[in-house]
Motif scaffolding. Structure first.
Motif, PDB file in Angstrom:
ATOM      1  N   GLN A   1       0.822  -1.214   0.000  1.00  0.00           N
ATOM      2  CA  GLN A   1       0.000   0.000   0.000  1.00  0.00           C
ATOM      3  C   GLN A   1       0.853   1.261   0.000  1.00  0.00           C
ATOM      4  OE1 GLN A   1      -2.788   0.928   3.325  1.00  0.00           O
ATOM      5  NE2 GLN A   1      -4.225  -0.269   2.100  1.00  0.00           N
TER       6      GLN A   1
ATOM      7  N   CYS B   1       0.626   5.713   0.119  1.00  0.00           N
ATOM      8  CA  CYS B   1      -0.082   6.552   1.099  1.00  0.00           C
ATOM      9  C   CYS B   1      -1.528   6.841   0.730  1.00  0.00           C
ATOM     10  CB  CYS B   1       0.699   7.836   1.373  1.00  0.00           C
ATOM     11  SG  CYS B   1       0.909   8.890  -0.058  1.00  0.00           S
ATOM     12  N   ASP B   2      -1.929   6.631  -0.540  1.00  0.00           N
ATOM     13  CA  ASP B   2      -3.348   6.839  -0.867  1.00  0.00           C
ATOM     14  C   ASP B   2      -4.139   5.532  -0.890  1.00  0.00           C
ATOM     15  OD1 ASP B   2      -2.610   5.604  -3.214  1.00  0.00           O
ATOM     16  OD2 ASP B   2      -3.173   7.253  -4.531  1.00  0.00           O
TER      17      ASP B   2
ATOM     18  N   ARG C   1      -3.585   2.760  -2.648  1.00  0.00           N
ATOM     19  CA  ARG C   1      -3.426   1.874  -3.810  1.00  0.00           C
ATOM     20  C   ARG C   1      -2.205   0.973  -3.615  1.00  0.00           C
ATOM     21  NH1 ARG C   1      -2.524   4.926  -8.583  1.00  0.00           N
ATOM     22  NH2 ARG C   1      -2.012   6.628  -7.176  1.00  0.00           N
TER      23      ARG C   1
ATOM     24  N   PRO D   1      -3.082  16.368  -9.416  1.00  0.00           N
ATOM     25  CA  PRO D   1      -2.655  15.495  -8.310  1.00  0.00           C
ATOM     26  C   PRO D   1      -1.599  14.514  -8.813  1.00  0.00           C
ATOM     27  CG  PRO D   1      -5.056  15.510  -8.538  1.00  0.00           C
ATOM     28  CD  PRO D   1      -4.510  16.225  -9.730  1.00  0.00           C
TER      29      PRO D   1
ATOM     30  N   PRO E   1       1.813   9.172  -5.369  1.00  0.00           N
ATOM     31  CA  PRO E   1       2.001  10.115  -4.256  1.00  0.00           C
ATOM     32  C   PRO E   1       2.971   9.603  -3.190  1.00  0.00           C
ATOM     33  CG  PRO E   1      -0.088   8.966  -4.019  1.00  0.00           C
ATOM     34  CD  PRO E   1       0.523   8.473  -5.309  1.00  0.00           C
TER      35      PRO E   1
ATOM     36  N   ASP F   1     -12.756   7.631 -11.074  1.00  0.00           N
ATOM     37  CA  ASP F   1     -13.037   7.055  -9.751  1.00  0.00           C
ATOM     38  C   ASP F   1     -14.527   6.928  -9.527  1.00  0.00           C
ATOM     39  OD1 ASP F   1     -10.571   6.451  -8.715  1.00  0.00           O
ATOM     40  OD2 ASP F   1     -10.180   8.560  -8.355  1.00  0.00           O
TER      41      ASP F   1
END
Ligand SMILES: O=C(O)CCC(=O)C(=O)O
Length: 291
Positions: A52, A54-55, A57, A241, A245, A291
């Protein structure tokens, strides 16, 4: 101390990409290779993207031909967040100095990832430019692709179309979907001019973010692993974005906060963040990006 010669800087300005040797120390290279080999071993027990970022995914992305016997770990997202060595190399190495010589003096870290093609794996990267994935207010942004293995003509090297950073920003949409690749017609044009970026382990390809590039499958017994870091001039403000990330995104890695934003005029389509583990799913047409 300057890391790049005037000839190298001129070649970067003209072609939009150069390969520079000794971008990391022998010890850093050894530690990066060790880190990656651990992740490959871990991947043997996995059957689908896992871990994983940080978002939420997945961090580790597997190619469709992955198996325990012949692992095909094709992507590690934001390895800087789980590896001190990756963080050290991205934020403070000869490679960072080189990026600063091309973009600086003030430079930000944007994102990092590992793209790997283990022996005889099928991962292909379609023709694209990086800027439409990561548009900024100006295009003083570059992708540093550090070779963790010797990169040869046989193991799926990065191919670039020289000079394309001075041309159009191409659409990466097909049929209303962000595919992360240019059209087949434009790809054929780039293919005709393609130049391979090869070199020894420890070298880096420094590539302007508007240069068109692609790569083919690894049809050899030698691995081809790249530690990829995107840097931006500190006065280039991100316009979308970040698809990969990290809590480190935006940190100044050379120079200082400029306290201003520089902009240039252009039109660009809005990129889409992949729902899946990486842009490979977008390029394979398996992700509609909504999304
Ligand atoms: O792994 C490669 O050969 C190319 C990498 C690339 O183009 C990317 O990740 O944007």
């Amino acid at each position: 101390m300057m890391r790049l010669s005037k000839d190298q800087k001129d070649a970067f300005a003209g072609d939009g990409a150069i390969v520079a040797e000794n971008a990391v120390s022998a010890d850093q290279l050894k530690r990066l290779r060790f880190e990656f080999s651990r992740w490959v071993d871990e991947s043997r027990s996995q059957t689908a993207a896992y871990g994983q970022i940080c978002d939420g995914r997945p961090r580790f992305d597997l190619e469709s031909d992955h198996s325990a016997e012949r692992p095909s770990l094709r992507r590690v997202a934001s390895p800087t967040d789980i590896s001190e060595t990756c963080a050290e190399v991205a934020f403070n190495s000869a490679m960072t100095d080189m990026a600063a010589e091309l973009l600086g003096p003030d430079v930000r870290f944007h994102h990092a990832k590992i793209n790997s093609k283990l022996p005889r794996t099928t991962t292909v990267v379609k023709w694209h430019q990086d800027f439409p994935f990561d548009p900024h207010s100006n295009d003083d942004t570059l992708t540093a692709l550090l070779f963790l293995d010797d990169v040869t003509l046989e193991n799926g090297p990065l191919m670039i179309a020289p000079g394309t950073h001075k041309g159009a920003i191409h659409s990466h949409y097909q049929g209303g979907v962000f595919t992360g690749a240019v059209s087949p017609e434009i790809s054929a044009e780039f293919e005709a001019d393609a130049v391979a970026c090869t070199g020894p382990a420890g070298a880096v390809c420094l590539m302007h973010s508007r240069v068109a590039h692609a790569s083919t499958a690894n049809d050899s017994e030698a691995p081809r692993t790249l530690f990829i870091v995107t840097y931006a001039a500190a006065d280039a403000a991100p316009l979308s974005p970040i698809a990969v990330p990290s809590p480190h995104a935006g940190r100044i890695v050379r120079g200082k906060e400029p306290g201003k934003i520089r902009s240039m005029g252009f039109e660009i389509e809005t990129p889409a963040i992949p729902k899946g583990a990486s842009f490979f799913v977008q390029q394979a047409g398996e992700d509609d990006g909504q999304d």
